[in-house]
Design a protein around this motif. Sequence first.
Motif, PDB file in Angstrom:
ATOM      1  N   ALA A 145       0.905  -1.103  -0.015  1.00  0.00           N
ATOM      2  CA  ALA A 145       0.085  -0.026  -0.133  1.00  0.00           C
ATOM      3  C   ALA A 145       0.800   1.327  -0.014  1.00  0.00           C
ATOM      4  CB  ALA A 145      -0.852  -0.116   1.254  1.00  0.00           C
ATOM      5  N   ALA A 173      -0.120   4.091   5.516  1.00  0.00           N
ATOM      6  CA  ALA A 173      -0.053   2.648   5.189  1.00  0.00           C
ATOM      7  C   ALA A 173      -0.020   1.950   6.402  1.00  0.00           C
ATOM      8  CB  ALA A 173       1.173   2.599   4.457  1.00  0.00           C
ATOM      9  N   ALA A 178      -5.897  -1.308   3.905  1.00  0.00           N
ATOM     10  CA  ALA A 178      -6.073  -1.200   2.605  1.00  0.00           C
ATOM     11  C   ALA A 178      -6.380  -2.456   1.887  1.00  0.00           C
ATOM     12  CB  ALA A 178      -4.849  -0.636   2.005  1.00  0.00           C
TER      13      ALA A 178
END
Length: 214
Positions: A145, A173, A178
């Motif tokens: 991510a 992140a 994600a």
Amino acid sequence: MLREILCRQGIPLLHAAALRCPDGTGILLQAEGGGGKSTTALSLVRQGARLLGDDLVALVGEVRGKLQISGFPEPMNLTEQTLNFFPELAALEITIPDPVLKARVNPADIYAEAFWPGPTALDVSFFVRIHPQGPAVEPLPPATALGRFFQSHTFSRGQTLAPAAAQRLMDLADRVPAYVLHTGSDPGALGAWLTRNCARLAQRNQPLSSKRVE
């Protein structure tokens, strides 16, 4: 220029869309060009989500331990295909002379309270992938991510990354779940599915029986 100004203040600017769902969940949408970002954003607006921005999103800070995002409430650039996905947009009968071009449409002219007026907490991030099977998601490791966030933050070759902005992207992140989002073939169903599941997907410790969550 805007990217450089914000970067010096430690505020990363991303090529992305952002929305606040009816339940308050903050969503970030990223995709490659033509990858379904605007269509996915509209599918959520039709379900009552509020749009912060469809093209540029700034990671502006932190409030009570949650990262905050803000957008730029401008008209959306929509392809003819996206216009035809939704009856209320197709009814506008917008003619695009070249299939490569896009129409500029203000969602506030069509949907009541289409825009969210200020920053909101960011709870979950999706990397949109047009796929006939879905809606479904695959969890994305933080390291992967992060690479995609850096890519979305880069608007041209040779751009520098301020340490404070880099740290904020690393926080994004590390702290925000994600996923790769497989769209399915029906944008209407996609918006309804995301609205039902976004809060659950925002919980990193959610039970995942397999790599894909249908």
